[in-house]
Every structure is written in C-alpha cells, then in structure tokens.
Design a protein around this motif. Sequence first.
Motif, PDB file in Angstrom:
ATOM      1  N   ALA A  37       0.837  -1.205   0.000  1.00 13.67           N
ATOM      2  CA  ALA A  37       0.000   0.000   0.000  1.00 13.67           C
ATOM      3  C   ALA A  37       0.873   1.256   0.000  1.00 13.67           C
ATOM      4  O   ALA A  37       0.630   2.198  -0.759  1.00 13.67           O
ATOM      5  N   LEU A  38       1.920   1.240   0.828  1.00 10.50           N
ATOM      6  CA  LEU A  38       2.799   2.417   0.923  1.00 10.50           C
ATOM      7  C   LEU A  38       3.642   2.600  -0.339  1.00 10.50           C
ATOM      8  O   LEU A  38       3.967   3.723  -0.723  1.00 10.50           O
ATOM      9  N   SER A  39       3.975   1.481  -1.027  1.00 14.06           N
ATOM     10  CA  SER A  39       4.760   1.581  -2.250  1.00 14.06           C
ATOM     11  C   SER A  39       3.965   2.290  -3.339  1.00 14.06           C
ATOM     12  O   SER A  39       4.475   3.195  -4.000  1.00 14.06           O
ATOM     13  N   PHE A  40       2.721   1.896  -3.511  1.00 13.20           N
ATOM     14  CA  PHE A  40       1.865   2.563  -4.495  1.00 13.20           C
ATOM     15  C   PHE A  40       1.786   4.048  -4.187  1.00 13.20           C
ATOM     16  O   PHE A  40       1.844   4.901  -5.063  1.00 13.20           O
ATOM     17  N   PHE A  41       1.671   4.305  -2.883  1.00 13.97           N
ATOM     18  CA  PHE A  41       1.526   5.659  -2.416  1.00 13.97           C
ATOM     19  C   PHE A  41       2.804   6.472  -2.682  1.00 13.97           C
ATOM     20  O   PHE A  41       2.760   7.626  -3.121  1.00 13.97           O
ATOM     21  N   SER A  42       3.955   5.814  -2.482  1.00 10.17           N
ATOM     22  CA  SER A  42       5.240   6.495  -2.662  1.00 10.17           C
ATOM     23  C   SER A  42       5.496   6.855  -4.114  1.00 10.17           C
ATOM     24  O   SER A  42       6.257   7.783  -4.400  1.00 10.17           O
ATOM     25  N   LEU A  43       4.871   6.092  -5.024  1.00  8.92           N
ATOM     26  CA  LEU A  43       5.061   6.356  -6.458  1.00  8.92           C
ATOM     27  C   LEU A  43       4.779   7.822  -6.778  1.00  8.92           C
ATOM     28  O   LEU A  43       5.462   8.434  -7.597  1.00  8.92           O
TER      29      LEU A  43
END
Lengths: 169, 360
Positions: free
Chosen positions: B295-301
Amino acid sequence: MLLASLVEPSFGLIFWMTLSFLAVLFILRKFAWKPILDGLKDRENSIADALNEAKKAREEIATMKAGNEALMREAREEREVLLKEARDIRDREIAGAKEKAKAEAEAILERAREEIRNEKNAALAELKLQVGELSVEIAEKILLEKLGNDAAQRALVDRMLKDAESRLS
Amino acid sequence: MSLKALIRAGFLMMAMLLSGGALRASEGGDGHGDEEKFNAGKLILDHIGDEHGWHLWGHTTLPLPVILFDTERGLKIFSSSRFDHGHATYDGYAYVDHAVVAVDAPPDPNWNLWEAYVSKKRIWDLSITKNVMSLFISLGLLLWVFMSVAKAYTRRAGQAPTGFQNLLEPIILFVRDDVAKSAIGEHKYEKYMPYLLTAFFFIFLNNLMGLVPFFPGGANLTGNIAVTLVLAMITFVITTVNGNKHYWQHIVAMPGVPGWVLAILTPVEILGMFLKPFVLMIRLFANITAGHIIALSFFSLIFVFGETSAGAGYGVAVGSLAFTVFMTMLELLVAFIQAYVFTFLSAMYIGSAVEEPHHH
C-alpha cells in the motif's frame, strides 16, 4: 540496518507484549469471556428448551386430537348399533302386532261364521216347524174336504199305494 | 455501505497524503545540510518499523518514556524528546537507526560526531515505544469493549443482543463454533476459548488499527515480529502443557512404525513441534507487513514521480491513489482473514494435542 530490525524481535516489545497481553487475557477471561460465554450458553439452552417444550405441546395436542377422533368414532359406532337394534325391535314389534291382529281377525271371523251358521240352522228349524204345522193344517182342511166320502178315501188309498209302489221300484 | 467505506478510505488516503508530504518536508529540513532526496524505502520502513516517540504530523511528535536497564548504571527513565529525533545525546545514550545505544564519550550533548563513539555495551531497552503505546491502547480498548459487552450479557440475561453486543456476538459465535468447536472438539474447547477469543480480537483490532494512518492507529503492531513471536509462544506453551499421552506418543514414537523409520520420523516430529508456532509467527508478521509495504509503495510512487516533475506526480497520483485504496480494501479483508487463520491454526494445534486416540 532498518530492514534487519524488522525481522529481529526487540526485547522491550517482547517484554511488554508478554506482560500486558497475559494480564489482559486473565482479566478478560474472568470478567468478560466467562459472562459472555455463559450468557450465550444460557440463552441457547433456554431457546432449545422452549423449542422442545413447544414440540412436546404440539405432540400432546396431536395425541389428544387422535384420542378425540377415536372417541368420536366409537360414539358413532355405538349410535349405529343402537339405531340398528331399535330398528330391529320396531320391525319385530310391528311383525308381531300384525301377526296377532291377523289371528284375532281370523278368530273374530270364525266366531261370526259359527254364529251365522247357528242362526241359520235355528231359522231353518223354525221354518221347518212352521211349514210342518202349516202343511198339517192345510192337509187337515183338504182331507176334511176331499175325504168326506168313502169312495174318495178309497181312491186316495189306491193312489198312495201306487205312489209307494213306484217309489219302491 | 460499500460506498461509505470507499469514501472513508478515500479520506484516510487524503490524510496519509498530507502526513506523507509533511514527513517529506521534515526530512528536507534535516540538519545534515544537503538537499535530501525522497527515499521511498526509508519512508516505508519508518512506517512499518518502531520508533521512540510517536510522530503525529509535520514536526509534532508525541514524546514517550524511554526506559533503559543498564547493567552498570541501573534503571534510567527519561523522555524520548531528549534525543531530539536523533540529533542529540542524553546522559550517555544516543538514538541511532530507531534504537537507543550507549555512547562511550559524551562530552557535549550538542556535539554531533558521537556516532563514532557508540559503545558495544548491551543495554536492555524497555522503552514505551510507538508499538508498545499502540499495544497498550489496543489492549485498553479490548478491555473496555468486552467488559461493557459482558455487562450487557449479565444485565440483559437471556434476551436478544442489542447495540455493540449485537455487532460482536456473531464474531464471538464464529470463533466459538467455527474455530474452537470444529478444531478442538465439542467436549474440550471451552478451556481454550478465553485465549482464542483474546488472540482473535487482539489481532483483528490491531490489523484494523494498523490501517488507520494517524494516531492512535498507524502502528504496525501485528506486523511486528516481537508481537507475533509472543502470540505464537503462547500457542506453543498451551499446546505443550496440555498435550496428552496420545500426542506425545505420536511425537516420540509413532505407534505402528518400525524402529529404523522412527530414527528419521521422531526428529522430524520434534522439529515440527517447534516449526508450527514458528510458521504461525512468520505468517502473521509477513502478511501484515507485506500489505503495508505494498500500500505504501503505491503511495510512494506519487512522490517518486513528483520529484521529476510536479505534473507527473499529479498524473501518477490518480492511478496510485486508486491502487492504494484498493490495497487498503484488500487489507481490510486480510485483517479478518489473518486473525481467523492465526486463531484457527492455534486451535488446530491445541486440538491435535488434546485429541483422544481414535478407535477404528
């Protein structure tokens, strides 16, 4: 370094987790799970009991209904028997009465016939008697008239004899 | 209902966006002087890891007590704000990479070359960290919720459940009927119900709280290996303590198996005894942590692209937010599933330990 700390359990957290989780587990066991599980079980039992009772009551009603029906059937059968008996008795009575009436009528008729016969005989006898007396009187008068002389008396005797002769032959 | 959840998840994402931006700003304003680039890995690991003090928003951090047991100097208790986010030492201790360490030569608290003086000395860190605080909050919540629900059961005995009781009763019944009764058996499950219920609701609540991106949520408690280790240990202890003759016989000497096979089988069985709780520990830890990372990776994009150009950042934000919302929804499902799986497997292990021998 950070990544390594992710898979390396930290002492402090293990310590607090063990202590506080077990404490909460024991508190909840005594003050929450026991009343909740007991309450659930009691409620389920009472519902099951109520359902059982309802089932029993239904069964009782069914047996009562069956009993009532049997009773009704019995009563109906008895009524049939009674009615049949009554009919039989009535038939027998009527038959008997008819028989008796017939016999009585027969007897009355017989007696009437007898009486008629007797009356007839008596009437005949009286008639004979009166006819006899009458004929004697007539004969006396005729004789007095016809047989006033000897010749006539003779002729009569002759005719009589002839008659007797023809009757004997 | 689902629309409402979607809207709520959207709001959560917005809040996450804002706090993320603030976090980036605070990193930019670090005392290191150089222009620090956005580091997605650091952001994610910061979020799923533990910290002394609870970062609320921007530059605001809730200070938490640091409790140290130093074999030489005894018990030390002070506020986490003393470390000033790792920029200062205090009383011979420093904060390096989310850990408190002792430093050998602390001549000046503002002297920032202390990293070279980190001592090899072992100190026991019993600090109330973000995760410990979150643990206390969730346990307090569990106590409050279930004591009040229990009160409802005694006050309204035999009546239909209402309100909160009504919400929790199906879950309690699910744990009792589909977990405990089916895995342990009708006659023996009652003894283990308190643990199974507590573990289930503890994991479920913390999984959910981990999805909330701001205080008092946001800690990754059930994705922390120390927490899953303790839970798995309790299952292991219950299983081992309650194991009957039949259970031990099957581990030490499986009946009806020739001696030379036992030489292989018994070590495997003994290994399995420890492997089961180990797998229990890893599964919960890995599932929850992985969910958070994705979830945080998508967000970090958004921020990775935002660094190249603001336009790319906004463009990616649309798809990225949609994916984050999707992942969060998925995590809601995983929150329940992992609580169920942990409880069910614990019940299975306990069930295998107390199972009576079958007579065929």
